[in-house]
Design a protein around this motif. Structure first.
Motif, short mmCIF file in Angstrom:
data_model
loop_
_atom_site.label_atom_id
_atom_site.label_comp_id
_atom_site.label_asym_id
_atom_site.label_seq_id
_atom_site.Cartn_x
_atom_site.Cartn_y
_atom_site.Cartn_z
N GLU A 195 0.81 -1.22 0.00
CA GLU A 195 0.00 0.00 0.00
C GLU A 195 0.84 1.27 0.00
O GLU A 195 0.31 2.37 0.14
CB GLU A 195 -0.91 0.01 1.24
N THR A 196 2.14 1.15 -0.16
CA THR A 196 3.03 2.31 -0.07
C THR A 196 3.29 2.95 -1.44
O THR A 196 3.11 2.31 -2.48
CB THR A 196 4.38 1.92 0.55
N GLU A 197 3.74 4.20 -1.41
CA GLU A 197 4.15 4.88 -2.65
C GLU A 197 5.37 4.20 -3.26
O GLU A 197 5.53 4.18 -4.48
CB GLU A 197 4.44 6.35 -2.36
N ASP A 198 6.21 3.64 -2.39
CA ASP A 198 7.39 2.94 -2.88
C ASP A 198 6.99 1.75 -3.74
O ASP A 198 7.59 1.49 -4.79
CB ASP A 198 8.23 2.47 -1.68
N ALA A 212 4.13 1.46 -5.42
CA ALA A 212 3.57 2.00 -6.66
C ALA A 212 4.68 2.38 -7.63
O ALA A 212 4.59 2.12 -8.84
CB ALA A 212 2.69 3.20 -6.35
N ALA A 213 5.75 3.00 -7.11
CA ALA A 213 6.86 3.40 -7.97
C ALA A 213 7.60 2.19 -8.52
O ALA A 213 7.98 2.15 -9.70
CB ALA A 213 7.82 4.29 -7.18
#
Length: 424
Positions: free
Chosen positions: A277-280, A282-283
């Motif tokens: 669920e983190t932006e990391d 997603a990236a």
């Protein structure tokens, strides 16, 4: 009409044996519910393959799952039962063969564990992998389920008090039959066929083995129809590797040397569900999608880079057991692949390891598959529908295949710079 049930202990095993029937045109389904209701099977279904997921259970629990499956199938008109075992004899072999006998109320079952096409043979009751006794092969070093004996009788006897009758000549003898698990030597496909013919259809009502003898049964029982045509495959190969087997590690090394993009997941990426669920995350997913689209040949790998012990160190710090690692890693990899599909991944998928494939199917909500054909030794093509789109997936057991397998599969679907046709 013959109705045939095969009970496998993991997903890739279910597919690599079930495809032996599907490729001949038999109406075949693979289901992943160990508590499957056999009364719901379609009337025209010829072969039902049940992934019972017993490989990692206790012997007692595995016995119960298999007993209930056999009992339910026989009550609902299935006339032949085949207990599919691992070709390296991992898992609960003794407990599960005994469960088949007990549930059927029988006193004899034919067991042919050889897979000659992949150099896995039984000679004088000893099982060999590539000429090496199985306990001395890479399967004796498996971190989750090492095979500690090479004698088939000893492997069965570790979990069962059922008598074992060894047929070193590889064929039923003329002496009066003795009750028990009948273990047959076999070193060639011809041996398997000869033994199957000697047993006859009555002797094959209860039998066991791996994909090797399954292919013989498909012929002897005349389970066939119109063979399937190979479908169009997206000319991009995305490998989701959940296997730690040395055979698969060599395949990935060979593929990377040939230009495959190869990403090793970090311990956090493969063990912490919160990371999803983190932006990391997603990236990272966006970067992997970009590389997979550009390279056309991509590996997402749960193994640490060579010589590193990052995952073991991470697990030790957090008190995680080997079973914790197995369950968490496969589940996380399944969720990551689903996320990539949601992000637009357009590729032919290749999953290594039964845990990986089952985790992916659960992540996308699929409980039933129809195998299509073998693309290579141990590499089975099937398909599924997710979010209204059809995807093709190749399943491969971790211990199957030559070092250049991934390269050959990529070429066969046109992924990369070279293209050549392959047919089912």
């Amino acid at each position: 009409m013959i109705r045939f049930l095969m009970i496998a202990d993991d997903f890739t095993g279910a597919l690599d044996s079930g495809v032996q029937f599907a490729a001949r045109g038999a109406r075949t389904r693979v289901v992943t519910d160990p508590a499957y209701d056999f009364s719901q099977a379609e009337e025209d279904l010829q072969v039902l393959v049940l992934d019972a997921e017993t490989r990692h259970l206790t012997p007692e629990a595995a016995y119960g799952v298999v007993f209930r499956a056999v009992e339910g199938a026989l009550k609902n008109g299935f006339t032949y039962i085949y207990k599919k075992t691992d070709s390296a004899l991992r898992g609960n072999v003794g407990a599960e063969l005994t469960a088949v006998l007990d549930a059927a109320g029988a006193d004899s079952l034919a067991f042919l564990p050889a897979l000659p096409g992949m150099d896995r043979v039984t000679r004088k009751g000893i099982h060999y992998i590539g000429g090496v006794p199985v306990a001395e092969s890479v399967f004796g070093q498996d971190p989750f389920e090492p095979v500690t004996a090479s004698s088939v009788t000893e492997i069965i006897g570790a979990q069962s008090k059922t008598p074992v009758v060894l047929h070193e000549t590889g064929a039923p003898g003329e002496e009066p039959p003795r009750p028990g698990i009948q273990v047959y030597d076999a070193e060639t496909d011809g041996d398997l066929l000869r033994i199957g013919r000697a047993l006859g259809k009555e002797g094959l009502r209860l039998s066991a083995g791996c994909a090797g003898f399954a292919s013989v049964l498909a012929e002897l029982l005349e389970l066939e129809g119109t063979p399937p045509e190979r479908p169009y495959l997206v000319p991009s190969l995305f490998v989701a590797c959940g296997s730690v087997n040395q055979v698969t590690l060599r395949q990935m090394e060979t593929a990377e040397a040939a230009g495959f993009a190869h990403v090793h997941l970090t311990p956090k990426q493969k063990l912490e569900t919160s990371w999803l669920e983190t932006e990391d995350c997603a990236a990272a997913a966006a970067a992997w999608l970009g590389d997979a689209g550009e390279k056309k040949r991509f590996i997402l790998d749960v193994n640490d880079p060579a010589g590193r012990t990052d995952t073991a160190d991470y697990a030790k710090e957090r008190g995680l057991t080997a079973e914790d690692l197995r369950v968490r890693i496969s589940g996380q990899l399944g969720q990551l692949v689903r996320r990539l599909l949601d992000g637009g991944l357009d590729a032919t998928l290749l999953c290594t390891g039964g845990d990986t494939l089952l985790a992916l199917m659960r992540a996308v909500g699929v409980a039933e598959l129809a195998p299509v054909c073998d693309l290579d030794a141990g590499a089975v093509l099937t398909d599924f529908v997710y979010a209204g789109k059809a995807y093709h997936i190749i399943s491969k057991s971790g211990g199957f295949g030559e070092p250049d397998l991934f390269i050959r599969l990529a070429k066969s679907i046109g992924a990369g710079d070279h293209e050549e046709e392959a047919v089912c």
